[in-house]
Design an enzyme around this catalytic site. Structure first.
Site, PDB file in Angstrom:
ATOM      1  N   GLY A   1     105.029  49.255  35.550  1.00 56.46           N
ATOM      2  CA  GLY A   1     104.299  49.658  34.353  1.00 56.46           C
ATOM      3  C   GLY A   1     105.163  50.426  33.355  1.00 56.46           C
ATOM      4  CG  HIS A   2     103.102  52.219  30.118  1.00 56.70           C
ATOM      5  ND1 HIS A   2     102.958  53.559  29.878  1.00 56.70           N
ATOM      6  CD2 HIS A   2     101.912  51.806  30.593  1.00 56.70           C
ATOM      7  CE1 HIS A   2     101.723  53.932  30.160  1.00 56.70           C
ATOM      8  NE2 HIS A   2     101.065  52.890  30.606  1.00 56.70           N
ATOM      9  CG  ASN A   3     106.321  55.636  29.220  1.00 61.95           C
ATOM     10  OD1 ASN A   3     105.576  54.851  28.642  1.00 61.95           O
ATOM     11  ND2 ASN A   3     107.146  56.431  28.574  1.00 61.95           N
TER      12      ASN A   3
END
Lengths: 342, 342, 342
Positions: free
Chosen positions: C240-242
Site C-alpha cells: 500500500g501507499h506510504n
C-alpha cells in the site's frame, strides 16, 4: 510556490490560530511534514493521532472545529482532510502527463468512435465499434475491445484491458493492469471433462468508479456484472460474473466476490475478505479484513471473522479462544476435585 | 433469431412439457430471464433454486428427467445445463472478434514458426524460435517468449505473457494478464543477502486448460511446472515453481500453491485457499474456500478451515467455538457449586 | 557440456566422496535428478529430505560438511545450495534473450535519457524525462512513466508498468505485470460521495530488489513508498501507499500490506498474510502464512494465526480447539455428577 498560512486559510474558508505569516511551500502527512508543510488531523478522536499532532514538525495543521488548540499554528476548518486535499492538489505541481491527441503508434479501428478531446497514448488498441467519449484518456498500451465504451473524462492507465462489450461510465479511473470482461469462471462436468459455460453477458462500470491495479471484473453469463456508481475498488480484487455492487461500495485490496453475489449501497469490505457465490449483502454492511462471508448479511451489519460474525461476538470469541488453556486446566482440576468428593 | 420451444427441444433431444409454440429469442439465468428467454435448473435439489424456478419469468425452462413439473412450459433433458449452454451458444449472436491473419503492427521474429490459420493481433510480440500451431489466436499485445509454444486452436487474450521456453497445449484459453514462466520464488541467505536460485526449468500447460485473468504460473528451478489436461484456473491464482497439477483440477480465484506441491486428478480448491510448499494432495480431494493446507491430503478427502480439517469436524468446531461463552460460564458455575460442596 | 564430479568439485572448492569420474551433464533437484545430474541437500535436518537423498538417482550430490556420508558419490561443500546454484548457472546453457539496442517499434520520448548498453525491446514506451541507466534491460511492452528511473543493470520483464516519478534501483528484477506507482487507496466521504485523496508522492525501489509477477506497489500520498535494499517480493503481492519495507524483507505470494505500515529489516511474511494499515513490524520478525497482523509486532517475534500470536501459542490453541468436543462432553458429565452429589 509559496503561500502564507493566512492565504491558505482563505482558500479553504478556514480560521487561523497562531502565526498567519508562516510560509508554506508543501503539504504532507503529520509524520512527514517539515516546517514548510501544511498538514492535517484525520481523526481527532484517536490517541496516536494526537501524539503525531504534537510531535509533528508541520508549519501549520488543519484541525476540526471542536479540536483543542495546542499552542501551535493551526487552521480551523469544517473538514481538515477536505481542506488538505484541496491545498495538496494546488501545491503539488502536477505535470500533465496525458498524451495529446491520438498517438501515431496506436491501432484504432476505423469503425471506432472517438469524442472531442480524447487522448490515446502509444500502442493502444481500440477495436471495431468501440466508443471513446469526450475527454477520455487512454494512457498507453490500453486495449479496448469491440463494441466497448469508455465514458466521458475517464482515465485508463497503461495496460488496462477491456474485452468486447464492456461499458465504463464517466469520470472513472482504471489503474494499470485492470481487466474488465474476462469470462466468468463457470463449468459443468460431463463426458469426463469440465465443459465451459459460455459467458455472453457484459460488464457495466457506472460513473465515478475507481478500480485498482491488476483487479478483475468478470463478464456475466447472461445479463451484466455491475459495479455501481461511485464505488472504489483497491488493487488485486476479484469480482466474479453476474455480481451486482451497489453504489458507493468500498472493496479493499485482494477482496474476492464469488459469482452472482449482490452487495448493497455503501458496503465496505476489508482487505483479503472473501464472499461466496450467490450471497446478498445488505446496504451499509461493513466487514473487517480477512473475513469470510458464506451467508446473507443484513443491512447495516458490522461483521468480522471466518466465518463472519458480529464484530463484538468475534472479538469476544477471539479473546476466549486465547483462554482455552485455562479452561482445560480448570476442568481437569474440577474433575479431580469431584473425584475426591464424589 | 426466433425459435419455438419445440424447435429448441429438438435441438437438444428434449421433450416438451406445456406450450411448444412459445417463442424464444434469448437465453438467461432463472432470475434474469424474460418471457422470451429459455432458462435452466442447475440443481433441482436446492430449495432456493426451486424458489427461483417458480418465480422465474422464463418462457421455457430446461429441467432434469426426475423433476416435478410445475404447470409451466419446460423441456425435459438429460442435462439441463448442457442443453442451456448449447442453446446459449447458438442464440447469443457471437460476433467473431478474432484478428484476421498477422497484424502489421505485430513484431514477429523471423525464426518463429506460425501454423495455418493463425491469428496475431495488433502489437503482439513473438520472439525467436517460438511456435504458434494451427488455428491458434493471439488477440493483441500478447508476448510469446523465445522457444515458447502455443498449441493448436488455443486462444490468448490481450496482454498475456509467456516467458521463454513455456509450452501451452491445444485448445487452451488464457485470459488477459496471465503470466506463465516467471521465475520461481527461491533464494538462499548467505553473505548478508538473499541470493537468487536460478530457475532454468519450464512450464507445461497441457491441452484444454483455461487460466483466468492476471493468474501466474511460475517456471521450475529444474524440470517443469505442470498444469494438467483439462484443469480450469480462475483469476488471480498463484501456482508456484515445480508444482504439478493433475488433470481436471479446479482452482478458484486467489488460490495460491507453494513451490513443489502436487495436486492429484480432479482436485478442487475453493477461493482464497492456500497450499504450503512440498504438499501432496490426493486425487479427487476437495477443499473449501479460505482454507490453509499445511499437511498432505488423502485421496478423496473433503477439507475446510485453517488449518484444513474434515469438513464435518471443522463445522462442528466452528459451532462449538461460538458456544465458548457458554462453556466459560458453565465452568465458573461448577467451580462455585463445588466450592460450596467441597 | 560434460564434466567429471572431480571437475565440478574443483569449481566449488568441494571435496569428492566416492567416484570422482562420474560424468555430469545437468543439475536438478533430488527428486528429479538422473544419473547424469548433480543435485544437493537443502536441509540435512529434515527427515523427508534424507529420504529423498537416499532415493535420488542423482550422479552426485552436494552435501554439507557435517553430513553422514551414505555410500554414494557426493561432494562436501560449505553450502550445498550455493554450490548447486553456481553449477546450475554454468550447466544450464542460458541463451541470452535480451533485446539488442533499442527496438524500432519502441516509443521513446526525445527527453528520456538512456545510458550505455541499455536494451529496449519491442513496443516499450518510455515517457518524457525518464532515465534508463547503463546496462538496464526493458524486455518488451514495458511502460516507463515520465520522470521515472530504472537503475543500472536492472531487468524489467514484459509488460511491467512504472507510472510517473517512480525510482527503481540497480540490479533489480521486475517480473511481468508488475505495477509500480498506482495511486494509493485513499478516499474521504463527504457530500454523498467518496472523494479522492490525491496521491502526489513517489515510489522508491532500492537496489537488488526483486518483485514477482502482477505484484503492485502503490505511490505515496506525500513522501515515498519504499521497498528496501535486497528485499524479495513474490507474485500477486500488494504493497500500500506510504509503506516502508526495511532492507532484506521477504514477502511471499499474495501478501497484502495496508497503507503507511513499516516493516523492519529482514522481516519475513508467509503467503497470503495480511497487515493492517499504520502497523509497525520490528526487525527480523517472521510471520507464518495466512496470518493477520492488526497490532505492532516486536523485533524478532515469530507469529502465526488470525489474529497473529506467538507461534507456539497459536499451535497450542489450534490443538485445543480440535479438542473442544471433548471439553464440552466433560463439562456436561461434571454437571451431571455434581447434580447427583450436590
Amino acid at each position: 510556490m509559496k503561500f502564507s498560512v493566512t492565504e491558505i486559510a482563505a482558500a479553504v474558508q478556514g480560521r487561523v490560530l497562531g502565526d498567519g505569516n508562516t510560509v508554506i511551500e508543501g503539504a504532507a502527512a503529520l509524520g512527514e511534514a517539515t516546517a514548510k508543510d501544511v498538514s492535517f488531523i484525520r481523526d481527532a478522536q484517536k490517541a496516536d493521532v494526537i501524539e503525531l499532532y504534537r510531535a509533528s514538525k508541520a508549519g501549520a495543521i488543519f484541525v476540526p472545529k471542536d479540536f483543542q488548540f495546542d499552542a501551535r499554528t493551526a487552521i480551523v476548518v469544517e473538514s481538515p482532510i477536505a481542506a488538505f486535499c484541496h491545498i495538496l492538489s494546488i501545491i503539488a505541481h502536477e505535470i500533465d502527463i496525458r498524451p495529446h491527441g491520438i498517438h501515431a503508434s496506436a491501432t484504432v479501428s476505423p469503425s471506432a468512435k472517438l469524442g472531442r478531446g480524447v487522448s490515446v497514448g502509444p500502442q493502444c488498441v481500440i477495436e471495431s465499434d468501440a466508443v471513446i467519449e469526450d475527454g477520455a484518456c487512454l494512457m498507453a498500451q490500453v486495449y479496448v475491445g469491440a463494441r466497448s465504451r469508455v465514458g466521458a473524462n475517464s482515465l485508463l492507465y497503461p495496460q488496462v484491458v477491456l474485452r468486447e462489450g464492456v461499458s465504463v461510465g464517466k469520470n472513472c479511473i482504471l489503474h494499470p493492469g485492470v481487466v474488465l470482461g474476462a469470462d466468468g469462471y463457470g463449468f459443468f462436468f460431463a463426458g469426463g471433462r469440465h465443459n465451459k459455460i459460455p459467458h455472453v453477458g457484459g460488464v457495466v462500470i457506472e460513473d465515478d468508479v475507481e478500480i485498482g491495479a491488476n483487479s478483475c471484473v468478470d463478464r456475466a453469463m447472461t445479463g451484466t456484472t455491475v459495479v455501481g456508481r461511485g464505488s472504489k475498488i483497491d488493487n488485486l480484487v476479484q469480482v466474479g460474473h453476474n455480481v451486482q455492487i451497489g453504489p458507493l461500495a468500498l472493496l479493499v485490496s485482494q477482496v474476492a466476490i464469488g459469482g452472482s453475489s449482490t452487495l448493497g449501497a455503501g458496503v465496505i469490505l476489508g482487505g483479503q475478505t472473501g464472499v461466496a457465490d450467490h450471497i446478498t449483502i445488505g446496504d451499509g454492511a461493513r466487514v473487517g479484513g480477512r473475513s469470510g462471508i458464506t451467508k446473507h448479511v443484513e443491512k447495516g451489519a458490522t461483521l468480522f471473522g471466518m466465518p463472519a460474525k458480529p464484530v463484538a461476538e468475534e472479538l469476544k470469541l477471539q479473546a476466549l479462544t486465547r483462554r482455552l488453556p485455562e479452561i482445560f486446566k480448570e476442568v481437569r482440576k474440577l474433575r479431580e476435585l469431584i473425584g475426591k468428593n464424589g
